[in-house]
Design an enzyme around this catalytic site. Structure first.
Site, PDB file in Angstrom:
ATOM      1  N   HIS A   1       0.816  -1.209   0.000  1.00  8.90           N
ATOM      2  CA  HIS A   1       0.000   0.000   0.000  1.00  8.90           C
ATOM      3  C   HIS A   1       0.853   1.264   0.000  1.00  8.90           C
ATOM      4  CE1 HIS A   1      -3.303  -2.753   0.848  1.00  8.90           C
ATOM      5  NE2 HIS A   1      -3.965  -1.866   0.139  1.00  8.90           N
TER       6      HIS A   1
ATOM      7  N   GLU B   1     -12.251  -9.640  -5.531  1.00 13.66           N
ATOM      8  CA  GLU B   1     -10.809  -9.696  -5.289  1.00 13.66           C
ATOM      9  C   GLU B   1     -10.391 -11.012  -4.649  1.00 13.66           C
ATOM     10  OE1 GLU B   1      -9.509  -6.502  -2.696  1.00 13.66           O
ATOM     11  OE2 GLU B   1     -11.299  -6.641  -1.464  1.00 13.66           O
TER      12      GLU B   1
ATOM     13  N   ASP C   1      -5.412  -7.971  -4.842  1.00 13.30           N
ATOM     14  CA  ASP C   1      -5.695  -9.140  -4.012  1.00 13.30           C
ATOM     15  C   ASP C   1      -6.079 -10.342  -4.856  1.00 13.30           C
ATOM     16  OD1 ASP C   1      -5.083  -8.476  -1.345  1.00 13.30           O
ATOM     17  OD2 ASP C   1      -6.770  -7.087  -1.331  1.00 13.30           O
TER      18      ASP C   1
ATOM     19  N   CYS D   1     -10.201  -1.802 -10.264  1.00 17.76           N
ATOM     20  CA  CYS D   1      -9.614  -0.720  -9.481  1.00 17.76           C
ATOM     21  C   CYS D   1      -8.264  -1.083  -8.881  1.00 17.76           C
ATOM     22  CB  CYS D   1     -10.575  -0.242  -8.389  1.00 17.76           C
ATOM     23  SG  CYS D   1     -10.912  -1.504  -7.171  1.00 17.76           S
TER      24      CYS D   1
HETATM   25  C1  PEP Z   1      -7.103  -4.642  -4.739  1.00 17.59           C
HETATM   26  O1  PEP Z   1      -6.972  -5.575  -3.942  1.00 17.59           O
HETATM   27  O2  PEP Z   1      -6.833  -4.733  -5.946  1.00 17.59           O
HETATM   28  C2  PEP Z   1      -7.593  -3.332  -4.281  1.00 17.59           C
HETATM   29  C3  PEP Z   1      -7.918  -2.394  -5.128  1.00 17.59           C
HETATM   30  O3  PEP Z   1      -7.642  -3.111  -2.947  1.00 17.59           O
HETATM   31  P1  PEP Z   1      -6.348  -2.891  -2.036  1.00 17.59           P
HETATM   32  O4  PEP Z   1      -5.163  -2.720  -2.950  1.00 17.59           O
HETATM   33  O5  PEP Z   1      -6.599  -1.707  -1.210  1.00 17.59           O
HETATM   34  O6  PEP Z   1      -6.296  -4.162  -1.262  1.00 17.59           O
HETATM   35 MG    MG Z   2      -7.803  -5.475  -1.925  1.00 17.57          MG
END
Ligand code: PEP
Ligand code: MG
Length: 539
Positions: free
Chosen positions: A188, A429, A453, A500
C-alpha cells in the site's frame, strides 16, 4: 558521490536533500526529575511547537479542503491553550516531580475521561481530540517521529520501510521521493507513492547512516538509482532528464478535457483511486471522470481511536462536493493485513492476509460498520455516491450487508436525514467471488475487480513478500481468465464492471481489458492521462 540501487516504482526524477526517517517506538515512562522549572520549560516549548504544527495543518486544510474540515485543527490548537490542561500539567510536574511526558499524558487522560463522561454528544466526541492533541505534545517532548516531517523544505525520504499509517500522516508537500531498504511494489505504501506521483525506490541497498542526513541527492526513477552528493556532470544530466519528463507530462496534459474513448467509439469510464480527501485535488488536476475507489480505511489508520461518524461524514461529504456530481465509489473499511490501527486490538495472526480483516470485521463488529454506513448515507445527499464492500467470498455476506444497509437507511429516514440514491457494489478480489460472480451479480449494481488481491489469492503469492516479487506474474493467465469471467457474468445481469487494482493502470493491458468489455478503469491520479492516451489509441 555514492550510488545505490533499488527497484523503481515510478519513472520520475527527484532532486533534493536526504531526510533519514527512523522509526521510533516511544514507551511512556515515569521519571523523577529535579529541575522542575526546566521541565516546565520543556513542556511549554513542546506545547508551542505542537500549536505551530496545528496552525500549519489548519492553513493547509483550509487551502486544500475547506473551512469546515480545517476547523478541527483550530479546535486542537485551542485545547493546548486551555488552562485546565496547562495548569493540570504544571501542577503535576510541581507536585509529583515527574517528567513532562508523563504529566502531559496523565493530564490529557484525565481531561479526556471527563469529556467522555458528559451527556452532550458533541462534548463526548471531544474526548478523542484531547487524546490526539496530548499525543502530539508527548511526541514533541520525546522527539518521536509521528509521520510529521520536521523539515521546512521538501526532502527525499530514506527509510527502512514505511507502513501505510506512517505514509498517510506525512505531509505530502514535503516529500520529493521515497527510498526504502525494504518494501514491495504491490504494497500500500507503493500505491501511495503512485498516488502522489513521486519517484520511489524499494529494496534499496543503502544503510540508514546519519552521515547522509541533509546531503544533496538525486533519485532516478527511470533506472532505479539513488546518487548522494552527485558530481556536476551527473547533476547536469539529471536536470536534463527531469526536463524531458516534464516535457512528456506537458504533452500528456493536452489530453485534459478529451474523452476516454477508443478510435472506434467505445467509451470507458476512467476514474481515480484515492486514500484521503486531499488526493481529490490531484484527481481533478488530472481530469479523472470520477473516483472509482476511495480506500476509506485510511481514515482509520494512523490514528489513536476510531474516527467518529461526524468525522467520516465530513470527509465523505468533502470528496463528494469536490467531485461536483461525478461518481464517487467509496469502499467500506478494509482494515487488516498490512493496514493496521492499534485500537482495533487485532490479534497477531499466522496469515493476516487470509485472516480477520475487512468485511469480516465489519460483519462481526456491526457497530463499527453501522457508524461508517450512517456517515456514508448522510454524505450521499451531497453528490453521486456508490458504496462497495471489500473481500467478499459468499452470497450470504452480501445478503447480510444489504440487511444492515436497509436498517441504517430506515434509521436515517426516521431522523429525517436527507439521502441520495446510492448504488451498491462489491469488490471481486478473491477467486471465490470471481467464480460465483454469476450469482453475486444478481445481488448488486456493480462489480469492481481488485486485481491486487485477486492476484495474491489466485497465485498464492503474498503481495507483501519482497522475495516472491519476481515470481509474481501480474499478467498471469489465471488472473486474466477470472477477470474475463467476472466481466461476462456481470454483463449477463446488466451491471457495470470495473477494475480498481493496480492492473487497471497497466497500459500494456488496456486494449485487452477493453476487448473483454471492461466498463471502468480506476487508477492512481498520476496514471489517468497515460491510460486515456492508451484508450484513445485502441481500436
Ligand atoms: C485490490 O486488492 O486490488 C484493491 C484495489 O484493494 P487494495 O489494494 O486496497 O487491497
Ligand atoms: Mg484489496
Amino acid at each position: 558521490m555514492e550510488r545505490f540501487t533499488g527497484k523503481s516504482l515510478l519513472e520520475r526524477v527527484a532532486i533534493g536533500r536526504i531526510y533519514i526517517y527512523k522509526k521510533q517506538e516511544y514507551l511512556l515512562e515515569k521519571r523523577n526529575i529535579d529541575d522542575i522549572e526546566g521541565e516546565k520549560k520543556r513542556f511549554h516549548e513542546a506545547r508551542e511547537a505542537a500549536m505551530k504544527e496545528l496552525q500549519g495543518l489548519y492553513d493547509k486544510a483550509l487551502a486544500e479542503i475547506g473551512e469546515e474540515e480545517a476547523q478541527i485543527f483550530e479546535i486542537h490548537r485551542m485545547m493546548l491553550e486551555d488552562l485546565d490542561f496547562i495548569e493540570g500539567t504544571e501542577s503535576m510536574i510541581d507536585g509529583e516531580k515527574v517528567n513532562a511526558e508523563f504529566a502531559v499524558s496523565e493530564t490529557g487522560t484525565t481531561l479526556s475521561n471527563l469529556f467522555a463522561s458528559m451527556e452532550d454528544a458533541y462534548m463526548k466526541e471531544r474526548a478523542i481530540d484531547v487524546l490526539d492533541v496530548t499525543k502530539r505534545v508527548v511526541n514533541r517532548l520525546a522527539g518521536v517521529e509521528d509521520g510529521g516531517m520536521h523539515t521546512k523544505d521538501p526532502v527525499i525520504v530514506v527509510a527502512e520501510d514505511l507502513t501505510p499509517s506512517e505514509t498517510v500522516q506525512m505531509d505530502t508537500n514535503k516529500i520529493l521521493a521515497f527510498v526504502t531498504r525494504k518494501g514491495s511494489s504491490n504494497s500500500h505504501t507503493a500505491i501511495l507513492a503512485r498516488t502522489m506521483n513521486i519517484p520511489a525506490l524499494v529494496k534499496t541497498d543503502i544503510t540508514l547512516d546519519d552521515k547522509y542526513q541533509g546531503q544533496e541527492a538525486v533519485v532516478d526513477g527511470t533506472t532505479g538509482e539513488l546518487y548522494i552528493k552527485p558530481s556536476k556532470e551527473l547533476m547536469d544530466s539529471m536536470v536534463e532528464k527531469k526536463m524531458e519528463i516534464d516535457r512528456k507530462d506537458n504533452e500528456l496534459k493536452k489530453l485534459i478535457g478529451q474523452e476516454s474513448i477508443t478510435a472506434d467509439g467505445r467509451k470507458v469510464n476512467l476514474y481515480a483511486n484515492i486514500g484521503n480527501v486531499e488526493d481529490t485535488k490531484k484527481v481533478l488536476e488530472n481530469d479523472a471522470e470520477g473516483i472509482g475507489l476511495f480506500r476509506s480505511e485510511f481514515l482509520y489508520i494512523g490514528k489513536n481511536t476510531f474516527p467518529t461518524e461526524e468525522e467520516q461524514f465530513r470527509a465523505y461529504k468533502a470528496v463528494l462536493e469536490k467531485m461536483e456530481g461525478k461518481k464517487v465509489v467509496i469502499r467500506t473499511l478494509d482494515i487488516g493485513a498490512d493496514k493496521k490501527a492499534d485500537y482495533f486490538n487485532l490479534d497477531q495472526e499466522e496469515n493476516p492476509a487470509l485472516g480477520y480483516r475487512a468485511i469480516r470485521i465489519c460483519l462481526t463488529q456491526p457497530d463499527i460498520f453501522r457508524t461508517q454506513l450512517r456517515a456514508l448515507y448522510r454524505a450521499s445527499a451531497y453528490g453521486t455516491l456508490s458504496i462497495m464492500f471489500p473481500m467478499i467470498i459468499a452470497l450470504e455476506e452480501v445478503q447480510e450487508i444489504k440487511k444492515i444497509v436497509q436498517e441504517v437507511k430506515e434509521e436515517l429516514q426516521r431522523e429525517n436525514i436527507p439521502m441520495g440514491d446510492v448504488e451498491l457494489g462489491i469488490m471481486i478480489e478473491t477467486p471465490a467471488a470471481a467464480l460465483i460472480s454469476d450469482d453475486l451479480a444478481k445481488e448488486v449494481q456493480f462489480f469492481s475487480i481488485g486485481s491486487n488481491d485477486l492476484t495474491q489469492y489466485t497465485l498464492a503469492i503474498d503481495r507483501q513478500n519482497e522475495k516472491l516479487e519476481k515470481m509474481c506474474d501480474t499478467h498471469h493467465k489465471a488472473v486474466l481468465k477470472l477477470i474475463r469471467m467476472t466481466v461476462e457474468n456481470g454483463h449477463k445481469e446488466g451491471i457495470w464492471v470495473g477494475i480498481c487494482g493496480e492492473l487497471a493502470g497497466d497500459t500494456t493491458l488496456t486494449e485487452q481489458f477493453i476487448h473483454m468489455g471492461v466498463d471502468e478503469l480506476s487508477v492512481s491520479a498520476s496514471r489517468i492521462l497515460n491510460v486515456r492516451k492508451a484508450i484513445r489509441e485502441c481500436v
